[in-house]
Structures are given as C-alpha cells and as structure tokens.
Design a protein around this motif. Structure first.
Motif, PDB file in Angstrom:
ATOM      1  N   GLN A  35      34.300   3.895  36.546  1.00 29.66           N
ATOM      2  CA  GLN A  35      35.739   4.135  36.494  1.00 29.66           C
ATOM      3  C   GLN A  35      36.445   2.952  37.156  1.00 29.66           C
ATOM      4  OE1 GLN A  35      37.290   6.668  35.000  1.00 29.66           O
ATOM      5  NE2 GLN A  35      39.322   5.990  35.616  1.00 29.66           N
ATOM      6  N   LEU A  36      37.479   2.396  36.518  1.00 28.42           N
ATOM      7  CA  LEU A  36      38.230   1.251  37.041  1.00 28.42           C
ATOM      8  C   LEU A  36      39.666   1.666  37.305  1.00 28.42           C
ATOM      9  CD1 LEU A  36      36.939  -1.474  34.563  1.00 28.42           C
ATOM     10  CD2 LEU A  36      36.012  -0.873  36.791  1.00 28.42           C
ATOM     11  N   GLU A  37      40.148   1.382  38.518  1.00 27.68           N
ATOM     12  CA  GLU A  37      41.514   1.727  38.902  1.00 27.68           C
ATOM     13  C   GLU A  37      42.132   0.550  39.635  1.00 27.68           C
ATOM     14  OE1 GLU A  37      41.265   5.261  41.267  1.00 27.68           O
ATOM     15  OE2 GLU A  37      40.258   6.393  39.693  1.00 27.68           O
ATOM     16  N   ASN A  44      44.840  -5.649  33.738  1.00 24.91           N
ATOM     17  CA  ASN A  44      43.733  -5.944  32.828  1.00 24.91           C
ATOM     18  C   ASN A  44      42.459  -6.054  33.657  1.00 24.91           C
ATOM     19  OD1 ASN A  44      45.321  -6.130  30.474  1.00 24.91           O
ATOM     20  ND2 ASN A  44      45.947  -8.183  31.074  1.00 24.91           N
ATOM     21  N   ALA A  45      41.441  -5.286  33.289  1.00 23.15           N
ATOM     22  CA  ALA A  45      40.158  -5.318  33.990  1.00 23.15           C
ATOM     23  C   ALA A  45      39.121  -5.886  33.034  1.00 23.15           C
ATOM     24  CB  ALA A  45      39.761  -3.918  34.440  1.00 23.15           C
ATOM     25  N   VAL A  46      38.451  -6.962  33.456  1.00 24.66           N
ATOM     26  CA  VAL A  46      37.436  -7.610  32.623  1.00 24.66           C
ATOM     27  C   VAL A  46      36.140  -7.683  33.427  1.00 24.66           C
ATOM     28  CG1 VAL A  46      36.802  -9.691  31.351  1.00 24.66           C
ATOM     29  CG2 VAL A  46      39.191  -8.983  31.447  1.00 24.66           C
ATOM     30  N   PHE A  70      40.372  -8.054  38.083  1.00 23.07           N
ATOM     31  CA  PHE A  70      41.620  -7.381  37.749  1.00 23.07           C
ATOM     32  C   PHE A  70      42.723  -8.424  37.772  1.00 23.07           C
ATOM     33  CE2 PHE A  70      38.854  -4.272  39.657  1.00 23.07           C
ATOM     34  CZ  PHE A  70      39.059  -3.121  38.918  1.00 23.07           C
ATOM     35  N   SER A  71      43.584  -8.432  36.747  1.00 27.25           N
ATOM     36  CA  SER A  71      44.686  -9.388  36.707  1.00 27.25           C
ATOM     37  C   SER A  71      45.912  -8.727  36.097  1.00 27.25           C
ATOM     38  CB  SER A  71      44.302 -10.635  35.908  1.00 27.25           C
ATOM     39  OG  SER A  71      44.005 -10.289  34.572  1.00 27.25           O
ATOM     40  N   MET A  72      47.074  -9.210  36.545  1.00 24.45           N
ATOM     41  CA  MET A  72      48.349  -8.676  36.066  1.00 24.45           C
ATOM     42  C   MET A  72      49.412  -9.738  36.332  1.00 24.45           C
ATOM     43  SD  MET A  72      49.988  -5.081  37.263  1.00 24.45           S
ATOM     44  CE  MET A  72      50.866  -4.103  36.085  1.00 24.45           C
ATOM     45  N   ASP A  73      50.400  -9.834  35.440  1.00 23.59           N
ATOM     46  CA  ASP A  73      51.478 -10.803  35.625  1.00 23.59           C
ATOM     47  C   ASP A  73      52.152 -10.589  36.971  1.00 23.59           C
ATOM     48  OD1 ASP A  73      51.034 -11.998  33.209  1.00 23.59           O
ATOM     49  OD2 ASP A  73      52.618 -10.899  32.149  1.00 23.59           O
ATOM     50  N   LYS A  74      52.471 -11.672  37.643  1.00 20.05           N
ATOM     51  CA  LYS A  74      53.162 -11.701  38.928  1.00 20.05           C
ATOM     52  C   LYS A  74      52.336 -11.126  40.073  1.00 20.05           C
ATOM     53  CE  LYS A  74      57.677 -11.711  36.784  1.00 20.05           C
ATOM     54  NZ  LYS A  74      58.995 -11.119  36.701  1.00 20.05           N
ATOM     55  N   PHE A  75      51.002 -10.997  39.866  1.00 21.53           N
ATOM     56  CA  PHE A  75      50.100 -10.535  40.916  1.00 21.53           C
ATOM     57  C   PHE A  75      48.896 -11.461  40.986  1.00 21.53           C
ATOM     58  CE2 PHE A  75      52.523  -6.746  40.013  1.00 21.53           C
ATOM     59  CZ  PHE A  75      52.700  -6.162  41.249  1.00 21.53           C
ATOM     60  N   GLN A  76      48.327 -11.600  42.172  1.00 16.73           N
ATOM     61  CA  GLN A  76      47.140 -12.423  42.344  1.00 16.73           C
ATOM     62  C   GLN A  76      45.934 -11.681  41.792  1.00 16.73           C
ATOM     63  OE1 GLN A  76      46.936 -13.194  46.536  1.00 16.73           O
ATOM     64  NE2 GLN A  76      48.572 -14.710  46.480  1.00 16.73           N
ATOM     65  N   PRO A  77      45.038 -12.354  41.060  1.00 18.22           N
ATOM     66  CA  PRO A  77      43.850 -11.678  40.534  1.00 18.22           C
ATOM     67  C   PRO A  77      42.894 -11.288  41.659  1.00 18.22           C
ATOM     68  CG  PRO A  77      43.780 -14.011  40.023  1.00 18.22           C
ATOM     69  CD  PRO A  77      45.108 -13.750  40.660  1.00 18.22           C
ATOM     70  N   VAL A  78      42.149 -10.196  41.426  1.00 19.92           N
ATOM     71  CA  VAL A  78      41.179  -9.702  42.401  1.00 19.92           C
ATOM     72  C   VAL A  78      39.854  -9.488  41.673  1.00 19.92           C
ATOM     73  CG1 VAL A  78      40.587  -7.792  43.940  1.00 19.92           C
ATOM     74  CG2 VAL A  78      42.950  -8.558  43.771  1.00 19.92           C
ATOM     75  N   THR A  79      38.744  -9.977  42.269  1.00 15.97           N
ATOM     76  CA  THR A  79      37.412  -9.772  41.701  1.00 15.97           C
ATOM     77  C   THR A  79      36.614  -8.886  42.651  1.00 15.97           C
ATOM     78  OG1 THR A  79      37.480 -11.907  40.590  1.00 15.97           O
ATOM     79  CG2 THR A  79      35.314 -10.910  40.896  1.00 15.97           C
ATOM     80  N   PRO A 101      30.539   0.215  44.033  1.00 15.45           N
ATOM     81  CA  PRO A 101      31.314   1.434  44.182  1.00 15.45           C
ATOM     82  C   PRO A 101      31.666   2.029  42.826  1.00 15.45           C
ATOM     83  CG  PRO A 101      32.760  -0.453  44.416  1.00 15.45           C
ATOM     84  CD  PRO A 101      31.362  -0.982  44.228  1.00 15.45           C
ATOM     85  N   ASN A 102      31.923   3.288  42.819  1.00 14.56           N
ATOM     86  CA  ASN A 102      32.392   3.981  41.617  1.00 14.56           C
ATOM     87  C   ASN A 102      33.275   5.120  42.077  1.00 14.56           C
ATOM     88  OD1 ASN A 102      32.781   4.693  38.998  1.00 14.56           O
ATOM     89  ND2 ASN A 102      30.715   5.445  38.644  1.00 14.56           N
ATOM     90  N   PRO A 103      34.567   5.075  41.884  1.00 15.50           N
ATOM     91  CA  PRO A 103      35.340   4.139  41.063  1.00 15.50           C
ATOM     92  C   PRO A 103      35.540   2.789  41.759  1.00 15.50           C
ATOM     93  CG  PRO A 103      36.820   5.708  42.086  1.00 15.50           C
ATOM     94  CD  PRO A 103      35.423   6.134  42.446  1.00 15.50           C
ATOM     95  N   VAL A 104      35.743   1.770  40.931  1.00 14.55           N
ATOM     96  CA  VAL A 104      36.057   0.430  41.423  1.00 14.55           C
ATOM     97  C   VAL A 104      37.576   0.355  41.518  1.00 14.55           C
ATOM     98  CG1 VAL A 104      35.879  -2.038  40.985  1.00 14.55           C
ATOM     99  CG2 VAL A 104      34.020  -0.516  40.294  1.00 14.55           C
ATOM    100  N   VAL A 105      38.071   0.126  42.738  1.00 15.00           N
ATOM    101  CA  VAL A 105      39.517   0.126  42.966  1.00 15.00           C
ATOM    102  C   VAL A 105      39.932  -1.244  43.488  1.00 15.00           C
ATOM    103  CG1 VAL A 105      41.423   1.214  44.211  1.00 15.00           C
ATOM    104  CG2 VAL A 105      39.460   2.587  43.515  1.00 15.00           C
ATOM    105  N   ALA A 106      41.007  -1.791  42.924  1.00 13.73           N
ATOM    106  CA  ALA A 106      41.536  -3.088  43.363  1.00 13.73           C
ATOM    107  C   ALA A 106      43.012  -2.937  43.687  1.00 13.73           C
ATOM    108  CB  ALA A 106      41.355  -4.132  42.277  1.00 13.73           C
TER     109      ALA A 106
END
Length: 150
Positions: A35-37, A44-46, A70-79, A101-106
C-alpha cells in the motif's frame, strides 16, 4: 493382449517428449502487495521495479527489495526503501512474501521558492544648494575665483 496395447500407447506418448519437465509442479514466485500513501495525497509513486500509481494506491511487486519515489509538483521528491522478506513454503503451503514497511508512507515537503535578488534603483538626491560661504572662511569662494589666464 489388452495390457500390451495400453502400455505400448503410453510408451509412445512419452517417447514423443524429448525431456520430462517438472515445471508443472513449480509454484509461481511469491509477490507482495504494498500500500502506498503520501501526505498530501495525489503524488506520483514509482517503484524501482517499474510499477507506478497515484497515491493512495497499492502495487504488487516481485519478492525482491525495491524503493518507491514519490513526486508531486511544487514538492520535493522523497524516496523510501522497501525490504521484502520471503518465507519459504513446503509441500502443503506456498512461499509468501511480506514487505516492510507496509504501508509505505511519504511526507512531501514543499519546495522553497527561489528568491531572485531585487535590484533597488536609488533615486538621486536632489542637488542641494551650496551653502553660502562664511565670511570668516580662510578659503576663497569657488564662484569668486578668477578665470585662468591664457
């Protein structure tokens, strides 16, 4: 005579196979559903294994370690790295995989805007009128100076 015909037919059907394979008895490799949150949602989660979706969502991956960016406009990406642990099965159960972890939360942080330096244009100060020379000044007035001789 009947037994001979059945044994001969079975022998001919096996003789046509060049090799006997046990692939039919192998189970599929285990997979893990993750699960990705993200906060805020809609990022966007890749996964490094190629799967992608828009949060909140879930993906199914092969039983190997991977990472999710995880990436989104106007936000810093998180891996976020994800570890997959495989528990082997036996004759009665199949192998299982669990992701940690599950769920993976960023939690995405906003990008700080880059400020361009502001050039301030200074207005020239108005020319002040020259103060009247004091009469007791030891220096002569520049306005009263004699013109140079040629």
């Amino acid at each position: 005579m009947r037994r001979f015909v059945v044994v001969a037919a079975a022998g001919l059907s096996l003789a046509g196979c060049s090799s006997l394979s046990l692939d039919a008895f192998k189970s599929a490799p285990p997979t893990a559903t993750v699960q990705l949150e993200s906060a805020p949602s809609g990022a966007n989660a890749v996964a490094s294994s190629g799967e992608s979706c828009k949060t909140p969502c879930s993906i199914t991956v092969a039983a190997t370690d991977f990472s999710v960016t995880f990436s989104m406009d106007k936000f810093q990406p998180v891996t976020v790295p994800v570890q997959v642990v495989v528990t082997p099965g036996d004759f009665t159960t199949s192998a299982t995989a669990a992701a940690t972890p599950n769920p993976v939360v960023a939690e995405l942080q906003p990008v700080k805007p880059v400020r361009k330096p502001v050039k301030r244009i200074r207005k020239p100060k108005p020319a002040a009128s020259a103060p009247a020379p004091a009469e007791s000044s030891p220096f002569p007035s520049p306005a009263a100076a004699p013109a140079p001789a040629r």
